[in-house]
Every structure is written in C-alpha cells, then in structure tokens.
Design a protein around this motif. Sequence first.
Motif, mmCIF file in Angstrom:
data_model
loop_
_atom_site.group_PDB
_atom_site.id
_atom_site.type_symbol
_atom_site.label_atom_id
_atom_site.label_comp_id
_atom_site.label_asym_id
_atom_site.label_seq_id
_atom_site.Cartn_x
_atom_site.Cartn_y
_atom_site.Cartn_z
ATOM 1 N N ASN A 321 0.830 -1.210 0.000
ATOM 2 C CA ASN A 321 0.000 0.000 0.000
ATOM 3 C C ASN A 321 0.864 1.260 0.000
ATOM 4 O O ASN A 321 0.580 2.219 -0.734
ATOM 5 N N LEU A 325 0.843 3.931 -3.005
ATOM 6 C CA LEU A 325 0.444 5.317 -2.763
ATOM 7 C C LEU A 325 1.502 6.288 -3.277
ATOM 8 O O LEU A 325 1.177 7.351 -3.814
ATOM 9 N N ASN A 365 -6.273 1.464 -4.375
ATOM 10 C CA ASN A 365 -5.086 2.291 -4.592
ATOM 11 C C ASN A 365 -5.172 3.033 -5.919
ATOM 12 O O ASN A 365 -4.745 4.189 -6.022
ATOM 13 N N ILE A 368 -7.430 6.008 -5.469
ATOM 14 C CA ILE A 368 -6.751 7.111 -4.793
ATOM 15 C C ILE A 368 -5.759 7.787 -5.736
ATOM 16 O O ILE A 368 -5.611 9.017 -5.737
ATOM 17 N N LEU A 405 -8.497 6.926 2.120
ATOM 18 C CA LEU A 405 -7.357 6.257 2.761
ATOM 19 C C LEU A 405 -7.839 5.419 3.942
ATOM 20 O O LEU A 405 -7.329 4.317 4.186
#
Length: 423
Positions: A321, A325, A365, A368, A405
């Motif tokens: 993760n 990110l 992910n 995001i 998140l």
Amino acid sequence: MSMAVFLLVGLFVLLGLGTPVAFALGLTGLAMILVYDVTSLTQLAQSQFSALDSFVLLAIPFFILAGNVMVQARLAPHLFGFVRALTRPIRGGDAVGAALSAALFGAMAGSSAASAAALGRVVIPELDRGNYPRRFSAGLLAAGGTLGIMIPPSIVFVIYGAMARVSVTDMFKAGIVPGLLVTALLIAVTLVLSRRNAWGERAPFSLGHAARVALTALPALLMPVIVLGGIYGGIFTPTEAAAIAAIYGLAIGLLLYRSLGPATLAIVFTRSARMTATILVIVAQAIFIGFLATLAGIPQGIVEAVNGLALEPWMFLLIVNLVLLVLGCFFDGVTLLTVITPLLLPAVRALGIDPVHFGIVLTLNIEIAAITPPIGMNLFVIAGVSRTRTEEVIRGVVPFMAVMLLALIVVTYVPWFSLALIR
C-alpha cells in the motif's frame, strides 16, 4: 539479477520520461530480448496474440462502448434529478445526491474519468446554485468519479481478472461492499461539511415530483439491475453482460431518451474503438513484460525476499500500500495495474492472501491515484469540465481523499469487505 535490474530500470526510466505506457512496456521488452536473447521475436508476436485471444477480454470493448453510450446519451441529468428529489429535505441534500449519483453512474460507466466528466458537467453547476463552494463540489465529483472503477461492472476488474486468472464474476461481487463503503464515507464527509458550514438549502419532499423524475430515470436505473442481476443470477457471463449493456444503452439512448443520433453515434463508436485499442495494446505488452519478469526472476526474488524477511501478510500488504500510494503520485491507474499485478501475484499467493481480496486493495489504490496530485486524472478532468483551477480541485479533494485512505486501511485488514459476497 542483471536482467531484473535492466528490466525495472529501463521500464521506470521510460515511464518517468513520460513515454506512453504501451510504448514503455513494449520498448523495454524488445530491448531485453535483443540484449539478453531470452526469447525470439516470433514467440513475442505469438505470446501477445494468444494473450488477447481471450473470451474474458472481449468484455472490455463492450463495457467501454456501454460507458461511452451512457455519457453521450446524457443519462447523468436523469440520475441526478432522481436522487436529488429524494435527498433534498436534508441539509446538504444536493451534495449527497451528487455522491449517490456518482455511485449509480459508476455502476453503468465502469470508468473513473468518464463518470467524473459526465457528472461534473451536470452536477457542479447545480451545486453552484445551492451556494456550495466550487472547491468543495469539484473535490466531491473528482472523488465520486473514482467509484466507476470499484462499483461493478468495472474495466479494471476485467483486466485484473485476465491477468491474475481469477473469476471476473467474483471480482464484480467483491467490489460491491467496498464500493458501498467508499460511497458511505464520501456521504459522511459531505454531510459534516455541509452542516458545519450551512451549505445548501433544504426543500420539502414532493412525492409527485419524485415519482415523475423516477419514471424518467427508470430506464437508466434498470441498467445495473439487468447487468449485475444477470451475472449474479447465472443467466449470462460478464462478457455477455457487457454486450447486453452496450445494446441496452444504445436502445434507451436511441428510442427512449432520443439523445443519440448519427453524429453522436459516430463519436461513441470512434471513441470506443480508440480506447479499446489503447487498453488492449497495454494489456498485451503488460502480459509480455510479466513473462519477461518471470524469466528475469523478479517475482521469485520478491517471494524469496518476503520469506527471508519473515513478513506476515499484514506487513506485506502495508508495504504494498505504501509503495502504491507513492507510485500513484507519478503513474496513472493503468500503469499501476498492468505493471504491479504480474510482479506481486506470486508473493500474494505464497503468503496465502486471496487474489480477489488483493485485487480490491489494488483497485482502491488506483482510485486514490486518480485524485492524487500531481497527475491524478480526475483532478484534471473536473478542472476542465468545470473551468476550475486545478489547485482549487486539489484543495477540495483533500477531505475525500482522507476517508478513502481510511477505506483502504479497513478493506486491506478486514478481508470480509472484499470476500463477503463470494463465500
């Protein structure tokens, strides 16, 4: 090891220089063949053809066509009008309606950028009239658009299913609960900000008005019911569902809403053909790069590193993760999906992590990444359609990114959210 270094360095250098994903993957693979003679160019052509000769991947052009039909048929105003009629009695009801509309449109479009663009054009002017700050409404629609790749049907799920060799139907089922979780969190932020700042105005509920807009929106609302109901009921496969979605969208656009004509159909088919060609070329190159990575020992090296460090599954997922990110700040979702999947799947399976669950974590992910500066696609889409400065969109998306998140943490470490509907 030198092969692995050559492959990774070459790939990320090309991507960092802004080379299109398909060319970066293809050029890296071609250079590796010429330098290390790991396979023949004939086998390269055969492997890429066989990778695309898949009934599962046939769903991609149909879902792309269906999504473009929904955008060009202007279904977004009907969906927003219906949801808005239900939420108008509460403070911030228009903005809540925008979030719910994003979820509904995501269940039809299957694309993050398409959802953001279609809804942004319709919803942001309406929120302006309700005295919502442009920064807030742009951030909400940028984040809401990402639901298009989590709430099924999703093109991301089709590509991941083909690359990971997992059931696309299972991926569709697995995306429902996380998609609803993200929707609920976006609504929660919307309600808190609207009430704290007294944004928007309440309006009395009108049963007659709600019934009229529901009747108008009903053909569009039936789309996800028909598609997902048919898949989960075992009536047809995801690929057949994609074809039905495209045919149904064309039917309601041409015959019911009459928002499609010869000119718009030409746009729909041309755009769909280009998008399909782009995605399938990337998929072919990514599968080939995965093959070369296996020859170079990269996946095996990752598995050995995981075993050597005695990483627990939760530690591995935390590292993944964090890496995703960071990479999401510089690479788009397609790059993350096609490059990361073949490299990490062996380690995922070695640790006993369900590949369907990992696919959902990867998709979150990617969601995001779509709203992460400096290259988050949805940020620029919303800035363009709403004529808002990108800096304002970025400031507005921050609270929504925060709860996404939170959703990533919850979904990562509580697999029930991903697997509840497939067990």
